[in-house]
Design an enzyme around this catalytic site. Structure first.
Site, PDB file in Angstrom:
ATOM      1  N   SER A 115       0.831  -1.189   0.000  1.00  0.00           N
ATOM      2  CA  SER A 115       0.000   0.000   0.000  1.00  0.00           C
ATOM      3  C   SER A 115       0.880   1.258   0.000  1.00  0.00           C
ATOM      4  CB  SER A 115      -0.956  -0.045   1.200  1.00  0.00           C
ATOM      5  OG  SER A 115      -1.954   0.928   1.107  1.00  0.00           O
ATOM      6  N   ASP A 169      -9.981  -4.511  -4.697  1.00  0.00           N
ATOM      7  CA  ASP A 169      -9.416  -3.572  -3.725  1.00  0.00           C
ATOM      8  C   ASP A 169     -10.277  -2.309  -3.633  1.00  0.00           C
ATOM      9  OD1 ASP A 169      -7.856  -1.784  -2.226  1.00  0.00           O
ATOM     10  OD2 ASP A 169      -5.985  -2.604  -3.000  1.00  0.00           O
ATOM     11  N   HIS A 200      -7.981  -5.337  -0.324  1.00  0.00           N
ATOM     12  CA  HIS A 200      -6.718  -4.670   0.002  1.00  0.00           C
ATOM     13  C   HIS A 200      -5.978  -5.526   1.026  1.00  0.00           C
ATOM     14  CE1 HIS A 200      -4.180  -1.147  -0.265  1.00  0.00           C
ATOM     15  NE2 HIS A 200      -4.158  -1.003   1.049  1.00  0.00           N
TER      16      HIS A 200
END
Length: 219
Positions: A115, A169, A200
């Protein structure tokens, strides 16, 4: 900014000859990906040192100003915290320099992240003056994309890059990642790209692919 970031370290064996600096996502910390190391199938020899730094604590706009570990600020309107990105780039570069001082060759150091951490792996890795072993960006995107062409280091123009993303996601849309991939491809980088049916997060298939890739790029 002063001093090195606090880190957690795991070594797969004695006298490591390679290192992976793994950057966590927004609001997490260095413990987040620590459990993944045994699942990667890394060899005991030559050993690998995994370095998991804790990002600085700072207020994050998108979370109502709550203080959390973050590599840079995030807003709801899409504005990029360029100053924060570059400050954390310097922090990551300092960690790379420490591994170099410990005797690890630059070509034996990989930058990895999830991320926001994956965004920082791309930001720092593409600009690193010495050739790295590879860059691993999971569920991430390319920050400050307009500056890459001018700032990217020549030695890392052929650095192996692994990018992976979940097709479901809701936090960082798949389209952000594919746009980043396409931007890098246009600039001549070769991307090993993977998509997984997940949100995610990470999944078992992805972990297996990461382990295979790391064993291939590290000496």
């Amino acid at each position: 900014m002063s001093g090195l970031l606090e880190t957690i370290e795991i070594e797969t064996g004695p006298s490591p000859e390679a290192a992976v600096i793994w950057l966590h996502g927004l609001g997490a910390d260095g413990h987040d990906f620590q459990p993944i190391v045994p699942e990667l199938g890394m060899p005991v020899a030559p050993a690998v040192r995994f370095v998991f730094p804790h990002a600085p604590l700072q207020p994050v706009t998108i979370s109502g100003g709550a203080v959390m570990r973050a590599w840079y600020d995030v807003t709801a309107d899409g504005r990029q915290d360029a100053a924060g990105v570059r400050a954390s780039q310097a922090r990551v570069e300092a960690l790379v320099a420490r591994e170099r001082a410990r005797g690890i060759a630059a070509r034996s150091i990989a930058l990895a992240g999830f991320s926001q951490g994956g965004a920082m792996a791309l930001q720092a890795g593409l600009r690193q003056p010495e050739r790295l072993a590879g860059i691993l960006a999971l569920s991430a995107y390319l920050p400050l994309p307009e500056s890459v062409a001018d700032e990217a280091s020549q030695p890392n123009r052929d650095v192996p890059i692994f990018m992976a993303h979940g097709t479901q996601d809701p936090i960082i849309p798949l389209s952000w990642a594919t746009r980043s991939r396409d931007r890098l491809t246009t600039l001549g980088y070769v991307i090993e790209w993977h998509e997984y049916p997940m949100p995610h997060s990470v999944c078992a298939e992805e972990i297996a692919d990461i382990g295979r890739w790391l064993r291939g790029v590290l000496p």
